[in-house]
Design a protein around this motif. Sequence first.
Motif, PDB file in Angstrom:
ATOM      1  N   VAL A  91      25.281 -46.597  13.862  1.00  0.00           N
ATOM      2  CA  VAL A  91      25.732 -47.525  13.149  1.00  0.00           C
ATOM      3  C   VAL A  91      27.206 -48.045  13.738  1.00  0.00           C
ATOM      4  O   VAL A  91      27.933 -47.314  13.896  1.00  0.00           O
ATOM      5  N   ARG A  92      26.981 -49.398  13.797  1.00  0.00           N
ATOM      6  CA  ARG A  92      28.460 -50.132  14.345  1.00  0.00           C
ATOM      7  C   ARG A  92      28.828 -50.820  13.373  1.00  0.00           C
ATOM      8  O   ARG A  92      28.272 -51.522  12.390  1.00  0.00           O
ATOM      9  N   PHE A  93      30.249 -50.834  13.071  1.00  0.00           N
ATOM     10  CA  PHE A  93      30.935 -51.352  12.110  1.00  0.00           C
ATOM     11  C   PHE A  93      31.827 -52.648  12.345  1.00  0.00           C
ATOM     12  O   PHE A  93      32.478 -52.568  13.510  1.00  0.00           O
ATOM     13  N   TYR A  94      32.051 -53.560  11.454  1.00  0.00           N
ATOM     14  CA  TYR A  94      32.555 -54.835  11.640  1.00  0.00           C
ATOM     15  C   TYR A  94      33.757 -54.989  10.543  1.00  0.00           C
ATOM     16  O   TYR A  94      33.222 -54.672   9.375  1.00  0.00           O
ATOM     17  N   LEU A  95      35.007 -55.243  10.593  1.00  0.00           N
ATOM     18  CA  LEU A  95      35.458 -55.762   9.658  1.00  0.00           C
ATOM     19  C   LEU A  95      36.019 -57.343   9.785  1.00  0.00           C
ATOM     20  O   LEU A  95      36.149 -57.906  10.738  1.00  0.00           O
ATOM     21  N   SER A  96      36.025 -57.922   8.379  1.00  0.00           N
ATOM     22  CA  SER A  96      36.511 -59.317   8.389  1.00  0.00           C
ATOM     23  C   SER A  96      37.534 -59.420   7.618  1.00  0.00           C
ATOM     24  O   SER A  96      37.326 -59.282   6.400  1.00  0.00           O
ATOM     25  N   TYR A  97      38.724 -60.098   7.789  1.00  0.00           N
ATOM     26  CA  TYR A  97      39.920 -60.476   7.078  1.00  0.00           C
ATOM     27  C   TYR A  97      39.827 -61.818   6.707  1.00  0.00           C
ATOM     28  O   TYR A  97      40.965 -62.104   5.996  1.00  0.00           O
ATOM     29  N   ASP A 105      34.953 -56.219  15.787  1.00  0.00           N
ATOM     30  CA  ASP A 105      34.325 -55.079  16.139  1.00  0.00           C
ATOM     31  C   ASP A 105      35.383 -53.720  16.043  1.00  0.00           C
ATOM     32  O   ASP A 105      36.200 -53.605  16.684  1.00  0.00           O
ATOM     33  N   GLN A 106      34.816 -52.648  15.016  1.00  0.00           N
ATOM     34  CA  GLN A 106      35.613 -51.159  14.992  1.00  0.00           C
ATOM     35  C   GLN A 106      34.833 -50.089  15.778  1.00  0.00           C
ATOM     36  O   GLN A 106      35.647 -49.300  15.942  1.00  0.00           O
ATOM     37  N   GLY A 107      33.778 -50.305  16.398  1.00  0.00           N
ATOM     38  CA  GLY A 107      33.104 -49.289  17.268  1.00  0.00           C
ATOM     39  C   GLY A 107      31.875 -48.921  16.556  1.00  0.00           C
ATOM     40  O   GLY A 107      31.427 -49.119  15.520  1.00  0.00           O
ATOM     41  N   ALA A 108      31.175 -47.860  17.280  1.00  0.00           N
ATOM     42  CA  ALA A 108      29.800 -47.353  16.618  1.00  0.00           C
ATOM     43  C   ALA A 108      30.027 -45.878  16.901  1.00  0.00           C
ATOM     44  O   ALA A 108      30.749 -45.396  17.310  1.00  0.00           O
ATOM     45  N   THR A 109      29.322 -45.238  15.704  1.00  0.00           N
ATOM     46  CA  THR A 109      28.979 -43.616  15.645  1.00  0.00           C
ATOM     47  C   THR A 109      27.806 -43.652  15.601  1.00  0.00           C
ATOM     48  O   THR A 109      26.923 -44.480  15.411  1.00  0.00           O
ATOM     49  N   LEU A 128      33.707 -43.253  10.735  1.00  0.00           N
ATOM     50  CA  LEU A 128      34.448 -43.585  12.247  1.00  0.00           C
ATOM     51  C   LEU A 128      35.931 -43.957  11.739  1.00  0.00           C
ATOM     52  O   LEU A 128      36.251 -44.874  10.818  1.00  0.00           O
ATOM     53  N   LYS A 129      36.704 -43.363  12.609  1.00  0.00           N
ATOM     54  CA  LYS A 129      38.203 -43.554  12.477  1.00  0.00           C
ATOM     55  C   LYS A 129      38.422 -45.194  12.984  1.00  0.00           C
ATOM     56  O   LYS A 129      38.143 -45.325  14.213  1.00  0.00           O
ATOM     57  N   PRO A 155      23.510 -50.948  18.931  1.00  0.00           N
ATOM     58  CA  PRO A 155      23.943 -52.184  18.561  1.00  0.00           C
ATOM     59  C   PRO A 155      24.975 -52.718  19.760  1.00  0.00           C
ATOM     60  O   PRO A 155      25.850 -51.982  19.824  1.00  0.00           O
ATOM     61  N   PRO A 156      24.648 -53.712  20.160  1.00  0.00           N
ATOM     62  CA  PRO A 156      25.633 -54.258  21.156  1.00  0.00           C
ATOM     63  C   PRO A 156      27.103 -54.604  20.747  1.00  0.00           C
ATOM     64  O   PRO A 156      26.979 -54.898  19.425  1.00  0.00           O
ATOM     65  N   ALA A 157      28.063 -54.375  21.528  1.00  0.00           N
ATOM     66  CA  ALA A 157      29.333 -54.544  21.169  1.00  0.00           C
ATOM     67  C   ALA A 157      29.845 -56.168  20.743  1.00  0.00           C
ATOM     68  O   ALA A 157      29.241 -56.720  21.594  1.00  0.00           O
ATOM     69  N   ASN A 158      30.807 -56.334  19.936  1.00  0.00           N
ATOM     70  CA  ASN A 158      31.201 -57.894  19.729  1.00  0.00           C
ATOM     71  C   ASN A 158      29.919 -58.843  19.159  1.00  0.00           C
ATOM     72  O   ASN A 158      29.819 -59.904  19.633  1.00  0.00           O
ATOM     73  N   THR A 159      28.903 -58.138  18.631  1.00  0.00           N
ATOM     74  CA  THR A 159      27.719 -59.010  18.441  1.00  0.00           C
ATOM     75  C   THR A 159      27.445 -58.615  16.668  1.00  0.00           C
ATOM     76  O   THR A 159      26.565 -57.920  16.343  1.00  0.00           O
ATOM     77  N   PRO A 160      28.377 -59.307  15.891  1.00  0.00           N
ATOM     78  CA  PRO A 160      28.218 -58.997  14.417  1.00  0.00           C
ATOM     79  C   PRO A 160      26.951 -59.467  13.770  1.00  0.00           C
ATOM     80  O   PRO A 160      26.710 -59.024  12.761  1.00  0.00           O
ATOM     81  N   HIS A 161      26.115 -60.447  14.427  1.00  0.00           N
ATOM     82  CA  HIS A 161      25.002 -61.091  13.690  1.00  0.00           C
ATOM     83  C   HIS A 161      24.020 -60.295  14.685  1.00  0.00           C
ATOM     84  O   HIS A 161      22.776 -60.747  14.440  1.00  0.00           O
ATOM     85  N   TYR A 162      24.140 -59.440  15.105  1.00  0.00           N
ATOM     86  CA  TYR A 162      22.902 -58.498  15.835  1.00  0.00           C
ATOM     87  C   TYR A 162      21.728 -58.063  14.826  1.00  0.00           C
ATOM     88  O   TYR A 162      22.171 -57.657  13.609  1.00  0.00           O
TER      89      TYR A 162
END
Length: 375
Positions: A91-97, A105-109, A128-129, A155-162
């Motif tokens: 599971v890879r997480f992203y945040l959008s402000y 990209d917040q990282g994966a676990t 994920l902290k 999931p590849p990093a910095n690819t929010p639309h993967y």
Amino acid sequence: MPDNKTINRKIVIEPERAQFKTLLVSNPNYFGNLADSAFKAIKKIVGNTTYEELKCVGLYPEFDLLEAIVYVKQDAGYGGGICAKGTPEYVRFYLSYDNGVTWEDQGATSFNAQDIDSPKPLEYAVQLKITPKKRLCTFANLPKVRAILSWNIEPPANTPHYSPIWGNVKEGRVQIHPFTLILKQPISAVLQDVALVNILKENNLIEQKLTMAEIKGLKNLETLKKEVSEGIAKAIDNDTELAPAELHKLYVDQKVSASRYLFPMVKNLAKTPSVLTAKTPALKSSVFAGLDINIGDIIGEILKTDGNTTYEEMGCIGLNTVNDNLEATIKVKKPYGYLGGLCKKGSREYVAFWMDFGAGWEYVCLLYTSPSPRD
């Protein structure tokens, strides 16, 4: 319970699942999930949730933990039985402000899933902290969160639309816990440029690695400094609890029932022996002074309330097999009714966990959020 060999004989796993990585080696875009790939898709599989599905995402605000609940839905197809290594569910997480315009990209676990012959689904939790951008309580900080579940390939990093092959994408909106301003010096000193910049750095509002010259060139620096300056007074007072009269004034136009915002006070009064034996009704006590309410009607409404999900509702529950933590997601559904705004103490949401190991339900633990949620 049948052994793993019996499971594998009964359940036929398609080649696209059983030979997943081998097929990707032959063609990185074998399943057609890669945008703008030079390789031609052989068999289109995108976002397949037959075996696993991401059901809920959330944030534990006090500890800055992004969380997700994943359902494992089949008895086989995970690379081996319960004594085997199994296969990873990433599971890879992203945040959008900015409401989904850009994603950070917040990282994966991950956790490992195995072939298990049992009632389904099995509900797993991951966390994920993170180090989110913090703001003072005078400003709502409600970014969107996106989680991408992908079986057996990260999931590849910095690819929010993967687009995952086996797995799916889930979005939600979370409340970042406000940063607490601890004044170790006079306010006049805090309002100086260097002190303000340090506050902004410490709360991830500007990058730590920027030099002072680069920081002075930021377009939004003055806006951020103004935010901190204007919010100091309220931030210092962000743990106060509103009195009944203040809550009544706050909610009278918001159509929040008195049985909702006076519920904690009524419960506390019921625990006070002096109130139970007093000659003067609690209505006339200083607790409810100045309020045109009938405490008997409010108590009657409270007693009739059972499982009301108007304001909050449990989303998903699951077990984090990495740290043996039970986790739950809660949906906060209203803008008002939580005993105050972001600069006040707010209210708690309690979750009690019970488990049945075969001999009946056993109480496990009680968790709560504090001081969130708030209006």
